[in-house]
Design an enzyme around this catalytic site. Sequence first.
Site, short mmCIF file in Angstrom:
data_model
loop_
_atom_site.label_atom_id
_atom_site.label_comp_id
_atom_site.label_asym_id
_atom_site.label_seq_id
_atom_site.Cartn_x
_atom_site.Cartn_y
_atom_site.Cartn_z
N THR A 42 0.85 -1.20 0.00
CA THR A 42 0.00 0.00 0.00
C THR A 42 0.89 1.25 0.00
O THR A 42 2.07 1.16 -0.30
CB THR A 42 -0.99 -0.03 1.19
N ASN A 43 0.33 2.40 0.32
CA ASN A 43 1.12 3.64 0.38
C ASN A 43 0.58 4.54 1.48
O ASN A 43 -0.37 4.17 2.18
CB ASN A 43 1.10 4.34 -0.99
N HIS A 44 1.18 5.72 1.62
CA HIS A 44 0.88 6.57 2.78
C HIS A 44 -0.37 7.44 2.65
O HIS A 44 -0.63 8.25 3.53
CB HIS A 44 2.05 7.52 3.04
N SER A 45 -1.12 7.33 1.57
CA SER A 45 -2.25 8.25 1.40
C SER A 45 -3.28 8.09 2.53
O SER A 45 -3.68 6.97 2.87
CB SER A 45 -2.94 7.96 0.05
#
Length: 406
Positions: free
Chosen positions: A216-219
Amino acid sequence: MATVQDRPLQGRHILLGITGSIAAYKAAMLCRLLKREGAEVQVVMTQLAKQFITPLTMATLSRRPILVEFFDPENGQWNSHVSLGEWADCYLIAPATANTLAKMAGGVADNLLLTTYLSARCPVMVAPAMDLDMYAHYTTQRNLEELAQHGVAIIEPNSGELASGLEGKGRMAEPEEIVEALKAHFSEKKKPLTDRHFVVTAGATIEPIDPVRYITNHSSGKMGYAIAGELARAGARVTLVSGRTELPVPAGVERVDVLTAEEMYEATTKAFAEADGGVMCAAVADYTPREVAASKIKKSDEGDLTLTLRRTKDIAATLGAEKGGRVLVGFALETDNEQAHAEEKLAKKHFDFVVLNSLRDAGAGFRGDTNKVTFVDAAGSEELPLLSKQEVAVRIVERIVKILSK
Ligand code: C5P
């Protein structure tokens, strides 16, 4: 003859929440005025509010039984906060004490008025009433800001004589002013995006590797949620296709929960087919594991583990290719060569404009409440100062309205 526009409250269901402030006596007049405008009024009170204005008065004026407790102690009948929230076209809390505002901002649910707030899907308005120092206190201001950020409309108190004998800001707005605020809210004339439908994507996607791990990512989703809330406030119907987040659904927004880029693609393309536009705010994974292991991948003491990733579908580019007369807004989060990358995306994905943020700017980026953006379109670029994500959302919606009115 009076038209619907003259009587925007005709037939509207107004849930009137009354909390324990001396200004509660004004709720009687407020209720009468709302009824006179043709609204249906259901009153929900806190225990303390009953000390300031009697349930009998409010029941007589609203012509409905008053609700205070989760259930009627006499016969055990359940007062469903969920159905109350569904019934209401607007939840107006007037007067709203510092205590209730703090609880609303903090998600406390220890009475019927508050649980109804937590489950209300309709727009919520509050008319604060308190002493000047309580109103000016940083905690009250912070709570009001927090509520406003999540779409609660604040009907500003007036300055003047207070019950304490002091003079200052904190007097609840007069019933006539509150009714005007409500009428403005329901007046379709004021809302530039009435009858428009928008799709907003927000948050990060989650790409499973095995039943335990994922990419995933930091959004955080904050920017997309703020935009969805602003579009709804401007009168639009909004479908928010959201990755996993803890954020509350903004008032008047319909959320579709998704996990993977593929699920986001399906939900977004489906909603866009019937929409007037889209704002692509999600941080969609560009790659996903080619295969998802059926059971947990075991570690081995030797050698590396190689994962093969395949490209996901580009949602924005797909919509851009079929957009026709719709409005499409994209985001570009860059770490270098920002302007050039944004211009490339503008053309490639057929965006009307790109909201560019650079991770190099202080205050811009993932989890914070502020953003520093530049709007890039075919005519050039406009750099905005550091603003709250809420304010950036307002500016984006203003641009959309301008494009649609051309
Ligand atoms: O190409 P890049 O991923 O930087 O483009 C960012 C823009 O494209 C954002 O608006 C993002 O929401 C959108 N996007 C998308 N689907 C993808 C990748 C990006 O909608 N698979």
